[in-house]
Design a protein around this motif. Structure first.
Motif, PDB file in Angstrom:
ATOM      1  N   SER A   1      19.765  -3.960  -0.998  1.00 25.60           N
ATOM      2  CA  SER A   1      20.631  -3.606   0.126  1.00 25.60           C
ATOM      3  C   SER A   1      21.933  -2.947  -0.313  1.00 25.60           C
ATOM      4  CB  SER A   1      20.941  -4.856   0.965  1.00 25.60           C
ATOM      5  OG  SER A   1      19.749  -5.388   1.504  1.00 25.60           O
TER       6      SER A   1
ATOM      7  N   MET B   1      17.034   4.295   3.914  1.00 22.27           N
ATOM      8  CA  MET B   1      15.967   3.318   3.751  1.00 22.27           C
ATOM      9  C   MET B   1      14.782   3.923   2.993  1.00 22.27           C
ATOM     10  SD  MET B   1      15.698   0.167   4.217  1.00 22.27           S
ATOM     11  CE  MET B   1      17.104  -0.002   5.331  1.00 22.27           C
TER      12      MET B   1
ATOM     13  N   ARG C   1      15.738   3.806  -0.610  1.00 17.27           N
ATOM     14  CA  ARG C   1      15.623   2.453  -1.150  1.00 17.27           C
ATOM     15  C   ARG C   1      14.169   2.058  -1.375  1.00 17.27           C
ATOM     16  NH1 ARG C   1      20.208  -0.565   2.672  1.00 17.27           N
ATOM     17  NH2 ARG C   1      22.035   0.204   1.519  1.00 17.27           N
TER      18      ARG C   1
ATOM     19  N   VAL D   1      14.158  -4.386   4.885  1.00 12.15           N
ATOM     20  CA  VAL D   1      13.904  -3.085   5.512  1.00 12.15           C
ATOM     21  C   VAL D   1      13.990  -3.201   7.030  1.00 12.15           C
ATOM     22  CG1 VAL D   1      12.174  -1.279   5.889  1.00 12.15           C
ATOM     23  CG2 VAL D   1      12.477  -2.255   3.606  1.00 12.15           C
TER      24      VAL D   1
ATOM     25  N   GLY E   1      17.429  -3.563   8.182  1.00 12.12           N
ATOM     26  CA  GLY E   1      18.326  -2.463   7.832  1.00 12.12           C
ATOM     27  C   GLY E   1      18.148  -1.220   8.674  1.00 12.12           C
ATOM     28  N   ILE E   2      17.049  -1.112   9.409  1.00  9.99           N
ATOM     29  CA  ILE E   2      16.815   0.065  10.255  1.00  9.99           C
ATOM     30  C   ILE E   2      17.234  -0.270  11.686  1.00  9.99           C
ATOM     31  CG2 ILE E   2      15.088   1.652  11.169  1.00  9.99           C
ATOM     32  CD1 ILE E   2      13.454   1.220   8.667  1.00  9.99           C
TER      33      ILE E   2
END
Length: 423
Positions: free
Chosen positions: A97, A110, A113, A358, A361-362
């Protein structure tokens, strides 16, 4: 003794990994049934058994993986490289993160990552020669530690300790001890670690605080974490870490106890005699932990010596019950689903930690508030799972079970294709 897998050990590992996935992924952290939460401080819930169970199982597996007990430079290198690869997997979870580049945001960030994640996973889980494994493992470790201590703002507070990091350290010392010392000296080492940790935590004053204590954040283990890893600790408290430096000593003892139990399977005795022997040892460890709790409370965050022997006792009893049912009585039709989980633990450990990061984070548009956004994880829970249940705890558990079912399908496919990823 051969390298044949002990089915009951795989099943025990699979059950432990499945339970870990469920307790680590509730729909809401504010709506969890008590058995699926960690104890607030002292005490032990079913959730507090997951981590020591996995360390115990890892220790038990060592004699199966190295039955010849050969010691040479190549074996030592394999142990070192495997330890570093496991450590790197855990450390990367803490880095995930924090990864940023060229000011990328949202989906683009993302994707970056995830791309880096798959490269790291391939480097650490790929089937390379020992020389290539060594280079990749040492290179990744050096890079991440450099970033963590470089002063670069994005990585200034990245956490260094973690679950896989502790597992790596425990494996390293337990495997070396197994190869270099006979059974009695292994027992002695575990006793020294447990008694020594007890003495250190209860007798040595805490610098800048006062007398020795076992309170949250003011004990000697917390002081050492904050002194040596200041800024790189558990972000919930930032001043100490439940997988910290000093508390790793009794965790090593947990691995050694598992290794001692694993060596009992090598004894030239009948299966029933083995069941009786391990059951007695398990019960003894459990009772010792209960007694020691009076003087040194059972506590996961401190990994107290009482916690180490108490959980090792329960783990021994669980393993031998499974062994009796599965390997002695051959009643094993029911356990196939746990086998999927048990033979691919590192894939679950790593990617079951990546996926929630993930999903959280979106950001997408909030259907109820068009001017606001929410994460995909929040959307799945708030708009798909939660409306189906009146009780928020049931909804939260249903989300966790849904996530576990998702993983069960993945692991079933890997199992059918005979894809097993080892570190």
């Amino acid at each position: 003794m051969t390298k044949d897998r002990l089915l009951s050990l795989d099943i025990f590992r699979g059950f432990t990994i499945l339970l870990m996935t469920i307790v680590n992924n509730p729909g809401s952290w504010s709506a969890i049934y008590p058995p699926l939460e960690h104890a607030e401080w002292n005490g032990c819930t079913p959730t507090d058994l997951v981590f020591p169970f996995f360390i115990f199982i890892m220790g038990t597996a060592i004699p199966f993986a190295m039955p010849e007990k050969t010691w040479n430079a190549s074996v030592f290198q394999k142990i070192v490289v495997r330890s570093i690869r496991i450590f790197c997997l855990g450390l990367f979870l803490n880095f995930f993160s924090k990864i940023a580049l060229f000011g990328l945001e949202g989906i683009a960030l993302m994707v970056l990552r995830l791309g880096i994640t798959f490269l790291v996973a391939y480097a650490l889980l790929g089937n390379f020669s020992l020389k290539v494994k060594s280079g990749l493992a040492f290179g990744l470790l050096a890079l991440m530690l450099f970033l963590a201590f470089s002063g670069i703002e994005a990585y200034r507070e990245v956490r260094i300790p973690g679950v896989l990091q502790r597992i790596a350290i425990v494996y390293f010392f337990a495997a070396l001890l197994y190869l270099k010392r006979e059974y009695q000296k292994q027992i002695l080492t575990a006793c020294v670690l447990l008694l020594g940790y007890w003495a250190i935590m209860t007798l040595i004053p805490v610098p800048g605080v006062g007398p020795a204590n076992l309170d949250k954040g003011s004990n000697l283990a917390a002081w050492l974490d904050n002194t040596l890893l200041n800024g790189h600790l558990w972000d919930v408290v930032k001043t100490w870490d439940p997988e910290g430096i000093l508390s790793t000593l009794p965790a090593i003892a947990s691995g050694i106890i598992g290794m001692l139990i694993g060596q009992l399977f090598q004894l030239p005795i009948s299966k029933i005699e083995l069941v009786k022997k391990i059951a007695i040892y398990g019960l003894g460890l459990l009772l010792l932990g209960v007694f020691w709790d009076i003087f040194f409370p059972i506590n996961k965050s401190l990994w107290t010596s009482s916690y180490a022997v108490y959980t090792a006792g329960i783990a021994s009893l669980c393993l031998i019950v499974l062994y009796y049912i599965i390997d002695v009585k051959r009643v094993d039709k029911w356990c196939q689903v746990f086998l999927f989980w048990g033979v691919n633990p590192m894939i679950v450990f790593f990617f079951s930690g990546i996926i929630p990061r993930v999903l959280s984070g979106i950001q997408i548009q909030n259907p109820n508030l068009p001017t606001e956004t929410l994460s995909i994880q929040s959307y799945l829970y708030d708009f798909i799972i939660s409306p189906c249940f009146e009780n928020p705890m049931n909804a939260s558990l249903a989300y966790a079970l849904s996530y576990a079912t998702f993983w069960c399908m993945i692991l079933w496919i890997l199992f059918k294709k005979k894809l097993i990823f080892k570190v």
